[in-house]
Scaffold this motif. Structure first.
Motif, PDB file in Angstrom:
ATOM      1  N   ASP A 184     -15.006 -10.239 -12.678  1.00  0.00           N
ATOM      2  CA  ASP A 184     -15.348  -9.267 -12.752  1.00  0.00           C
ATOM      3  C   ASP A 184     -14.729  -8.499 -14.812  1.00  0.00           C
ATOM      4  O   ASP A 184     -13.882  -8.987 -15.252  1.00  0.00           O
ATOM      5  CB  ASP A 184     -14.484  -7.806 -12.054  1.00  0.00           C
ATOM      6  N   CYS A 185     -16.493  -8.015 -14.900  1.00  0.00           N
ATOM      7  CA  CYS A 185     -15.642  -7.866 -16.575  1.00  0.00           C
ATOM      8  C   CYS A 185     -17.115  -7.086 -16.783  1.00  0.00           C
ATOM      9  O   CYS A 185     -18.032  -7.096 -16.781  1.00  0.00           O
ATOM     10  CB  CYS A 185     -15.572  -9.391 -17.126  1.00  0.00           C
ATOM     11  N   ALA A 186     -16.331  -5.929 -18.301  1.00  0.00           N
ATOM     12  CA  ALA A 186     -17.278  -5.134 -18.683  1.00  0.00           C
ATOM     13  C   ALA A 186     -17.250  -5.363 -20.185  1.00  0.00           C
ATOM     14  O   ALA A 186     -16.618  -5.826 -20.317  1.00  0.00           O
ATOM     15  CB  ALA A 186     -17.576  -3.582 -18.238  1.00  0.00           C
ATOM     16  N   LEU A 187     -17.902  -4.428 -20.631  1.00  0.00           N
ATOM     17  CA  LEU A 187     -17.781  -4.489 -22.089  1.00  0.00           C
ATOM     18  C   LEU A 187     -16.510  -3.613 -23.256  1.00  0.00           C
ATOM     19  O   LEU A 187     -15.506  -5.115 -23.520  1.00  0.00           O
ATOM     20  CB  LEU A 187     -18.631  -4.343 -23.179  1.00  0.00           C
ATOM     21  N   HIS A 188     -15.949  -3.260 -21.848  1.00  0.00           N
ATOM     22  CA  HIS A 188     -14.262  -2.103 -21.886  1.00  0.00           C
ATOM     23  C   HIS A 188     -13.841  -2.644 -20.671  1.00  0.00           C
ATOM     24  O   HIS A 188     -14.265  -2.302 -19.885  1.00  0.00           O
ATOM     25  CB  HIS A 188     -14.902  -1.407 -22.511  1.00  0.00           C
ATOM     26  N   GLY A 189     -12.824  -2.805 -21.582  1.00  0.00           N
ATOM     27  CA  GLY A 189     -11.177  -2.857 -19.944  1.00  0.00           C
ATOM     28  C   GLY A 189     -11.036  -1.364 -20.246  1.00  0.00           C
ATOM     29  O   GLY A 189     -11.130  -0.724 -20.349  1.00  0.00           O
ATOM     30  N   ASN A 190     -10.141  -1.449 -18.096  1.00  0.00           N
ATOM     31  CA  ASN A 190      -9.333  -0.203 -17.785  1.00  0.00           C
ATOM     32  C   ASN A 190      -8.351  -0.769 -17.879  1.00  0.00           C
ATOM     33  O   ASN A 190      -8.361  -2.149 -17.442  1.00  0.00           O
ATOM     34  CB  ASN A 190     -10.475   0.868 -18.171  1.00  0.00           C
ATOM     35  N   PRO A 191      -7.590   0.065 -16.891  1.00  0.00           N
ATOM     36  CA  PRO A 191      -6.409  -0.077 -16.095  1.00  0.00           C
ATOM     37  C   PRO A 191      -7.082  -0.853 -14.712  1.00  0.00           C
ATOM     38  O   PRO A 191      -6.117  -1.348 -14.544  1.00  0.00           O
ATOM     39  CB  PRO A 191      -6.135   1.539 -15.749  1.00  0.00           C
ATOM     40  N   SER A 192      -8.284  -0.657 -14.456  1.00  0.00           N
ATOM     41  CA  SER A 192      -8.640  -1.873 -13.251  1.00  0.00           C
ATOM     42  C   SER A 192      -9.833  -2.254 -13.120  1.00  0.00           C
ATOM     43  O   SER A 192      -9.394  -3.693 -12.430  1.00  0.00           O
ATOM     44  CB  SER A 192      -9.083  -0.301 -12.089  1.00  0.00           C
ATOM     45  N   HIS A 193     -10.330  -3.006 -14.506  1.00  0.00           N
ATOM     46  CA  HIS A 193     -11.112  -3.509 -14.066  1.00  0.00           C
ATOM     47  C   HIS A 193     -10.971  -4.393 -15.754  1.00  0.00           C
ATOM     48  O   HIS A 193     -10.066  -4.210 -16.801  1.00  0.00           O
ATOM     49  CB  HIS A 193     -12.535  -3.176 -14.274  1.00  0.00           C
ATOM     50  N   SER A 194     -11.102  -6.059 -16.022  1.00  0.00           N
ATOM     51  CA  SER A 194     -11.456  -6.979 -16.980  1.00  0.00           C
ATOM     52  C   SER A 194     -12.267  -6.255 -17.864  1.00  0.00           C
ATOM     53  O   SER A 194     -13.094  -5.716 -17.253  1.00  0.00           O
ATOM     54  CB  SER A 194     -11.320  -7.925 -16.800  1.00  0.00           C
ATOM     55  N   GLY A 195     -11.893  -6.453 -19.509  1.00  0.00           N
ATOM     56  CA  GLY A 195     -12.941  -6.763 -20.617  1.00  0.00           C
ATOM     57  C   GLY A 195     -12.677  -7.643 -20.974  1.00  0.00           C
ATOM     58  O   GLY A 195     -12.506  -8.445 -21.245  1.00  0.00           O
ATOM     59  N   ILE A 196     -14.653  -7.565 -21.433  1.00  0.00           N
ATOM     60  CA  ILE A 196     -14.511  -9.294 -22.565  1.00  0.00           C
ATOM     61  C   ILE A 196     -13.162  -9.185 -23.175  1.00  0.00           C
ATOM     62  O   ILE A 196     -12.859 -10.797 -23.393  1.00  0.00           O
ATOM     63  CB  ILE A 196     -15.720  -9.072 -22.858  1.00  0.00           C
ATOM     64  N   ASP A 197     -13.244  -8.302 -23.802  1.00  0.00           N
ATOM     65  CA  ASP A 197     -11.252  -8.900 -25.347  1.00  0.00           C
ATOM     66  C   ASP A 197      -9.915  -8.929 -24.298  1.00  0.00           C
ATOM     67  O   ASP A 197      -9.889 -10.210 -24.760  1.00  0.00           O
ATOM     68  CB  ASP A 197     -11.418  -7.778 -25.767  1.00  0.00           C
ATOM     69  N   ASP A 198     -10.087  -8.833 -23.335  1.00  0.00           N
ATOM     70  CA  ASP A 198      -8.765  -9.249 -22.350  1.00  0.00           C
ATOM     71  C   ASP A 198      -8.850 -10.774 -21.977  1.00  0.00           C
ATOM     72  O   ASP A 198      -8.167 -11.380 -21.918  1.00  0.00           O
ATOM     73  CB  ASP A 198      -8.991  -7.770 -20.677  1.00  0.00           C
ATOM     74  N   LEU A 199     -10.472 -10.716 -21.374  1.00  0.00           N
ATOM     75  CA  LEU A 199     -10.564 -12.009 -20.588  1.00  0.00           C
ATOM     76  C   LEU A 199     -10.663 -13.450 -21.729  1.00  0.00           C
ATOM     77  O   LEU A 199     -10.205 -14.717 -21.742  1.00  0.00           O
ATOM     78  CB  LEU A 199     -11.793 -12.485 -19.951  1.00  0.00           C
ATOM     79  N   GLU A 200     -11.139 -12.860 -23.548  1.00  0.00           N
ATOM     80  CA  GLU A 200     -11.300 -14.255 -24.218  1.00  0.00           C
ATOM     81  C   GLU A 200      -9.841 -13.780 -24.713  1.00  0.00           C
ATOM     82  O   GLU A 200      -9.329 -15.216 -25.338  1.00  0.00           O
ATOM     83  CB  GLU A 200     -11.817 -13.447 -25.016  1.00  0.00           C
ATOM     84  N   ARG A 201      -8.629 -13.131 -24.049  1.00  0.00           N
ATOM     85  CA  ARG A 201      -7.450 -13.695 -24.815  1.00  0.00           C
ATOM     86  C   ARG A 201      -6.643 -13.746 -24.444  1.00  0.00           C
ATOM     87  O   ARG A 201      -5.989 -15.131 -24.480  1.00  0.00           O
ATOM     88  CB  ARG A 201      -6.931 -11.548 -25.598  1.00  0.00           C
TER      89      ARG A 201
END
Length: 253
Positions: A184-201
């Motif tokens: 699961d990944c979108a460009l921007h994360g939120n409390p329910s889903h991953s964003g790409i910054d989250d995964l790269e971090r």
């Protein structure tokens, strides 16, 4: 024997043009197991395979993942060759939510005489389940309340996270054999889903290299994710998988 993970849909709940997030495990070019059954998933499945699925695993009960279940009930219940034979694998903590959201509608048939579960062979699961002589592992992910959403692993072959925030400690355990990882990944994360910054971090370069991203919001988002160097899945795409590990074989020393 060839194995693939076919992505019938890759979008989030609003990205109708990308299809509801749904994948099918294929063995030897035949469908083995459908993962989730959202509002567009049944149409995509029938177009791909010509008949309803024989087995479905449910990750969680947001409607973009289970809205197709009523249609699947109708297809199964009114076909005596399928009634009660479609295997439905549901994590035990998800089952009460699926019951409340889909199965509890008063009078599943207007004329009465039928229960929602009559159409299926319900298999509640916790740590995993056997299907067609293969062992699938089930693990909790981070999506809303604890233990309301789950991922799926075919050891040695693939990991499918379902909807989740980053789960580095979980993948360290459940993706430890070089599996392909659909995340699961979108460009921007939120409390329910991953964003790409989250995964790269949160994830190591080695883990990021094994990820393919789905559940994004638009074709434009997919383009930006690719420009950042990530693999992004497309509707209808089939990913060739490593063959699964025999669960009865000894682990390498």
């Amino acid at each position: 024997m060839d194995w693939k993970l076919r992505f019938l849909g890759v979008g989030n709940a609003s990205a109708v043009e990308l299809g509801s997030a749904c994948a099918v495990v294929e063995r030897g070019s035949s469908p083995l197991l459908m993962i989730d059954c959202g509002q567009e998933a049944m149409t995509a499945y029938l177009e791909a395979y010509g008949e309803p699925p024989g087995a479905v695993f449910i990750t969680h009960v947001h409607l973009d993942h289970v809205a197709g279940m009523e249609r699947l009930f109708v297809d199964a219940f009114f076909d005596e060759s399928r009634r009660g034979r479609i295997r439905l694998y549901v994590p035990v903590t998800v089952l009460p939510h699926l019951q409340a959201r889909v199965a509890d509608y008063p009078g599943v048939l207007a004329e009465g005489g039928a229960n929602f579960w009559d159409a299926f062979q319900l298999v509640p699961v916790r740590s995993g389940f056997w299907h067609e002589r293969h062992w699938f592992e089930v693990f909790p992910v981070r999506h809303h309340q604890p233990e309301t959403a789950w991922g799926l692993r075919l050891p040695g072959s693939f990991v499918y996270t379902g909807d989740t925030r980053p789960i580095p400690e979980v993948l360290a355990y459940y993706a430890d054999a070089g599996e392909f990882i659909a995340h699961d990944c979108a460009l921007h994360g939120n409390p329910s889903h991953s964003g790409i910054d989250d995964l790269e971090r949160e994830y190591s370069p080695e883990l990021l290299a094994r990820l393919a991203l789905y559940h994004y919001a638009s074709a434009d988002e997919a383009r930006v994710l690719r420009e950042r160097g990530h693999r992004v899945l497309e509707p209808g795409e089939g990913v060739v998988l490593p063959p699964p590990r025999d669960p009865r074989a000894p682990l390498p020393s």
